[in-house]
Design an enzyme around this catalytic site. Structure first.
Site, PDB file in Angstrom:
ATOM      1  N   HIS A   1       8.313  55.653  29.229  1.00  0.00           N
ATOM      2  CA  HIS A   1       9.593  55.245  29.818  1.00  0.00           C
ATOM      3  C   HIS A   1      10.717  55.386  28.799  1.00  0.00           C
ATOM      4  CE1 HIS A   1       8.223  52.666  33.478  1.00  0.00           C
ATOM      5  NE2 HIS A   1       7.563  53.809  33.405  1.00  0.00           N
TER       6      HIS A   1
ATOM      7  N   TYR B   1      14.872  44.580  35.363  1.00  0.00           N
ATOM      8  CA  TYR B   1      14.991  43.163  34.986  1.00  0.00           C
ATOM      9  C   TYR B   1      16.175  42.595  35.766  1.00  0.00           C
ATOM     10  CZ  TYR B   1      11.936  43.957  30.907  1.00  0.00           C
ATOM     11  OH  TYR B   1      10.873  44.246  30.087  1.00  0.00           O
TER      12      TYR B   1
ATOM     13  N   PRO C   1       7.520  36.428  27.762  1.00  0.00           N
ATOM     14  CA  PRO C   1       7.222  37.845  27.980  1.00  0.00           C
ATOM     15  C   PRO C   1       8.431  38.707  28.347  1.00  0.00           C
ATOM     16  CG  PRO C   1       6.297  36.489  29.721  1.00  0.00           C
ATOM     17  CD  PRO C   1       6.829  35.571  28.699  1.00  0.00           C
TER      18      PRO C   1
ATOM     19  N   LYS D   1       7.094  41.541  24.016  1.00  0.00           N
ATOM     20  CA  LYS D   1       6.803  41.598  22.580  1.00  0.00           C
ATOM     21  C   LYS D   1       5.421  41.061  22.201  1.00  0.00           C
ATOM     22  CE  LYS D   1      10.413  43.574  21.529  1.00  0.00           C
ATOM     23  NZ  LYS D   1      10.037  44.966  21.652  1.00  0.00           N
TER      24      LYS D   1
ATOM     25  N   TYR E   1      14.241  46.358  22.108  1.00  0.00           N
ATOM     26  CA  TYR E   1      13.264  46.532  23.188  1.00  0.00           C
ATOM     27  C   TYR E   1      12.205  47.571  22.809  1.00  0.00           C
ATOM     28  CZ  TYR E   1      11.363  46.700  27.908  1.00  0.00           C
ATOM     29  OH  TYR E   1      10.517  46.608  28.992  1.00  0.00           O
TER      30      TYR E   1
HETATM   31  P1  FAS Z   1      -5.405  36.731  23.209  1.00  0.00           P
HETATM   32  O1  FAS Z   1      -5.111  35.334  23.694  1.00  0.00           O
HETATM   33  O2  FAS Z   1      -5.194  37.888  24.103  1.00  0.00           O
HETATM   34  O3  FAS Z   1      -6.940  36.823  22.727  1.00  0.00           O
HETATM   35  C1  FAS Z   1      -7.542  35.757  22.017  1.00  0.00           C
HETATM   36  C2  FAS Z   1      -9.035  35.814  22.300  1.00  0.00           C
HETATM   37  O4  FAS Z   1      -9.678  34.789  21.520  1.00  0.00           O
HETATM   38  C3  FAS Z   1      -9.363  35.533  23.761  1.00  0.00           C
HETATM   39  O5  FAS Z   1     -10.210  36.534  24.276  1.00  0.00           O
HETATM   40  C4  FAS Z   1     -10.046  34.169  23.727  1.00  0.00           C
HETATM   41  O6  FAS Z   1     -11.059  34.044  24.706  1.00  0.00           O
HETATM   42  C5  FAS Z   1     -10.633  34.150  22.325  1.00  0.00           C
HETATM   43  N1  FAS Z   1     -10.844  32.792  21.794  1.00  0.00           N
HETATM   44  C6  FAS Z   1     -10.043  31.716  21.945  1.00  0.00           C
HETATM   45  N2  FAS Z   1     -10.590  30.641  21.335  1.00  0.00           N
HETATM   46  C7  FAS Z   1     -11.766  31.056  20.779  1.00  0.00           C
HETATM   47  C8  FAS Z   1     -12.795  30.413  20.041  1.00  0.00           C
HETATM   48  N3  FAS Z   1     -12.712  29.123  19.730  1.00  0.00           N
HETATM   49  N4  FAS Z   1     -13.880  31.130  19.649  1.00  0.00           N
HETATM   50  C9  FAS Z   1     -13.942  32.469  19.941  1.00  0.00           C
HETATM   51  N5  FAS Z   1     -13.000  33.137  20.652  1.00  0.00           N
HETATM   52  C10 FAS Z   1     -11.933  32.430  21.064  1.00  0.00           C
HETATM   53  N6  FAS Z   1       2.772  39.725  26.612  1.00  0.00           N
HETATM   54  C11 FAS Z   1       3.598  40.709  27.002  1.00  0.00           C
HETATM   55  O7  FAS Z   1       4.059  41.491  26.166  1.00  0.00           O
HETATM   56  N7  FAS Z   1       3.931  40.842  28.343  1.00  0.00           N
HETATM   57  C12 FAS Z   1       3.420  40.004  29.318  1.00  0.00           C
HETATM   58  O8  FAS Z   1       3.720  40.139  30.499  1.00  0.00           O
HETATM   59  C13 FAS Z   1       2.535  38.985  28.946  1.00  0.00           C
HETATM   60  N8  FAS Z   1       1.987  38.147  29.889  1.00  0.00           N
HETATM   61  C14 FAS Z   1       1.160  37.115  29.475  1.00  0.00           C
HETATM   62  C15 FAS Z   1       0.576  36.219  30.403  1.00  0.00           C
HETATM   63  C16 FAS Z   1      -0.254  35.162  29.964  1.00  0.00           C
HETATM   64  C17 FAS Z   1      -0.868  34.188  30.966  1.00  0.00           C
HETATM   65  C18 FAS Z   1      -0.509  35.004  28.584  1.00  0.00           C
HETATM   66  C19 FAS Z   1      -1.379  33.839  28.087  1.00  0.00           C
HETATM   67  C20 FAS Z   1       0.053  35.890  27.662  1.00  0.00           C
HETATM   68  C21 FAS Z   1       0.875  36.958  28.097  1.00  0.00           C
HETATM   69  N9  FAS Z   1       1.420  37.872  27.191  1.00  0.00           N
HETATM   70  C22 FAS Z   1       2.250  38.880  27.567  1.00  0.00           C
HETATM   71  C23 FAS Z   1       1.139  37.792  25.818  1.00  0.00           C
HETATM   72  C24 FAS Z   1      -0.199  38.442  25.609  1.00  0.00           C
HETATM   73  O9  FAS Z   1      -0.151  39.780  26.017  1.00  0.00           O
HETATM   74  C25 FAS Z   1      -0.541  38.238  24.174  1.00  0.00           C
HETATM   75  O10 FAS Z   1       0.559  38.539  23.324  1.00  0.00           O
HETATM   76  C26 FAS Z   1      -1.744  39.020  23.741  1.00  0.00           C
HETATM   77  O11 FAS Z   1      -2.796  38.694  24.597  1.00  0.00           O
HETATM   78  C27 FAS Z   1      -2.018  38.669  22.289  1.00  0.00           C
HETATM   79  O12 FAS Z   1      -3.276  39.109  21.989  1.00  0.00           O
HETATM   80  P2  FAS Z   1      -4.233  38.231  21.041  1.00  0.00           P
HETATM   81  O13 FAS Z   1      -3.450  37.755  19.883  1.00  0.00           O
HETATM   82  O14 FAS Z   1      -5.440  39.071  20.850  1.00  0.00           O
HETATM   83  O15 FAS Z   1      -4.573  36.896  21.860  1.00  0.00           O
HETATM   84  C1  PHB Z   2       4.361  43.796  32.695  1.00  0.00           C
HETATM   85  O1  PHB Z   2       4.335  44.938  33.201  1.00  0.00           O
HETATM   86  O2  PHB Z   2       3.441  42.967  32.836  1.00  0.00           O
HETATM   87  C2  PHB Z   2       5.568  43.406  31.879  1.00  0.00           C
HETATM   88  C3  PHB Z   2       6.494  44.363  31.537  1.00  0.00           C
HETATM   89  C4  PHB Z   2       7.609  44.001  30.792  1.00  0.00           C
HETATM   90  C5  PHB Z   2       7.766  42.677  30.412  1.00  0.00           C
HETATM   91  C6  PHB Z   2       6.815  41.707  30.748  1.00  0.00           C
HETATM   92  C7  PHB Z   2       5.704  42.076  31.499  1.00  0.00           C
HETATM   93  O3  PHB Z   2       8.865  42.320  29.695  1.00  0.00           O
END
Ligand code: FAS
Ligand code: PHB
Length: 391
Positions: A72, A202, A294, A298, A386
């Site tokens: 994009h 957005y 989100p 980032k 961005y």
């Molecule tokens: P993660 O949370 O992805 O991974 C951590 C891992 O550690 C998990 O698999 C968990 O099961 C494991 N873990 C936890 N405790 C543990 C323990 N005690 N023992 C062993 N393992 C354990 N970011 C965006 O850029 N755009 C979005 O739209 C977006 N939407 C999101 C929606 C939600 C509901 C959440 C929670 C986050 C969202 N994020 C979004 C942010 C997300 O993408 C995170 O930045 C990304 O998952 C970060 O990756 P990790 O740091 O690997 O953490």
């Molecule tokens: C998504 O596609 O999930 C998405 C894209 C851009 C954002 C947040 C979420 O800023």
């Protein structure tokens, strides 16, 4: 059991770190609370910065992303009923972002790890505990199949997300946290329908924020801002589509294709930073150390750059017997993290309806957006942040 780096968490941060270390000949084991299927079942991020794309290529797992990811070069801002395109590519000297879901990134990293025969212990539940990371011989213990296992290692990488055990194990006297909780959440819906636009939209509206995103030309991802007390079961698909329509311009509504949700969830929004990110031989990376709303896309990208810095530090330690990288890890990461925190907070504050926004606040937000889309300097600032600031 012994390894060089024990990684806690098989999300994007842990899996990416495991790959980068393996490519550098550094032995590592990943311990994951959940099953692989559970990790893959989470629908989260959608947008990769070029830095994250480059890291996946560096790990040798970029092929499917380049085949299926959508490059994009712009986004649209919708406010006061009008859409305005931000030319990310033109404003940043040719940079772009790639739309490729976190689920796919995680899948590709899991497949690569399995193909290389690297050890990932899934379903450890809440049994992982960290020991002696303030000394030179840290240990990790976990329980699996009723037996307690111990891993001796040189370093522990806390990639276990916001609710993990690693930050919780850091000495309270050293750990400092900063937090802002937003008074609303994002209700997200995934559906196998074609996206209404080829770029992300957005939307700032008097009813609240909305985002039109996608995962492929046939799979769409939409979000609407909802009150914190809403529960996902309060929202039928029909109610979601009607609310999304109410937040879009007529031309966008014309193009909107609706269909049954294949996933629907509400994510709370917070800004959070833990300092420092190193405690002796324990290092935090990704959501274990920071959370962003989100809006700026980032979260996943910050996790990727933390892990790049951390893998460089470990490589320098083993190859050059130098502590320079590990001693500077926290400082280098936090400088980048706070800039992303600032951008994500600013963009969230500009695009969402807060309890105290009111009619005046709505007019001020629209005035700021009107200035932004008509000022090359302001649009460039949005575009630079961005697409991602340089490493
Ligand atoms: P993660 O949370 O992805 O991974 C951590 C891992 O550690 C998990 O698999 C968990 O099961 C494991 N873990 C936890 N405790 C543990 C323990 N005690 N023992 C062993 N393992 C354990 N970011 C965006 O850029 N755009 C979005 O739209 C977006 N939407 C999101 C929606 C939600 C509901 C959440 C929670 C986050 C969202 N994020 C979004 C942010 C997300 O993408 C995170 O930045 C990304 O998952 C970060 O990756 P990790 O740091 O690997 O953490
Ligand atoms: C998504 O596609 O999930 C998405 C894209 C851009 C954002 C947040 C979420 O800023």
């Amino acid at each position: 059991m012994r390894t060089q780096v024990a990684i806690i968490g098989a999300g994007p941060a842990g899996l990416l770190l495991g790959q980068l270390l393996h490519k550098a000949g550094i032995d590592n084991i990943i311990l994951e609370r959940q099953s692989a299927a559970h990790v893959l079942g989470r629908i989260r991020a959608g947008v990769l910065e070029q830095v994250a794309v480059n890291l996946l290529d560096e790990c040798g797992v970029g092929a499917r992303m380049h085949r299926e990811g959508l490059v994009h070069q712009g986004i649209e801002l919708l406010f006061a009923g009008q859409r305005h395109r931000i030319d990310l590519h033109g404003l940043t000297g040719g940079k772009s972002v790639t739309v490729y879901g976190q689920t796919e990134v995680t899948h590709d990293l899991m497949d690569a790890r399995q193909a290389e025969g690297l050890v990932t212990v899934y379903e450890t539940g809440d049994t992982v505990s960290l020991h002696d990371f303030d000394g030179a011989r840290p240990k990790v213990r976990y329980v699996r199949d009723g037996r307690t296992h111990e891993i001796e290692c040189d370093f522990i990488a806390g990639c276990d997300g916001f609710h993990g055990v690693c930050r919780a194990s850091a000495p309270a006297a050293v750990l400092k946290t900063y937090e802002k909780v937003y008074p609303f959440g994002w209700l997200g819906l995934l559906a196998d329908v074609p996206p209404l636009s080829h770029e992300l939209i957005y939307a700032n509206t008097g009813r609240g924020f909305a985002l039109c995103s996608m995962r492929s030309p046939s799979r769409s991802r939409y979000y609407v801002q909802v009150p914190l007390q809403d529960k996902v079961e309060d929202w039928s698909d029909e109610a979601f589509w009607n609310e999304l329509r109410a937040r879009l311009d007529p031309a966008a509504c014309e193009r909107l294709v609706t269909g049954p949700s294949i996933e629907k969830s509400i994510a709370p929004l917070r800004s959070f930073v833990a300092e420092p990110m190193r405690f002796g031989r324990l290092f935090l990376a990704g959501d274990a150390a920071h959370i962003v709303p989100p809006t700026g896309a980032k979260g996943l990208n910050l996790a990727a750059t933390d892990v790049k810095y951390l893998s460089n530090a470990f490589i320098e330690y083993y190859r050059e017997r130098s502590d320079r990288g590990i001693d500077h890890y926290s400082e280098v990461c936090l400088r980048r993290i706070w800039k992303a925190e600032r951008f994500s907070w600013w963009f969230t504050s500009l695009m969402h309806k807060f309890p105290d926004t009111g009619e005046f606040g709505q007019k001020v937000q629209e005035a700021e957006l009107d200035y932004l889309v008509n000022s090359r300097a302001a649009s460039t600032s949005l575009a630079e942040n961005y697409v991602g600031l340089p490493l």
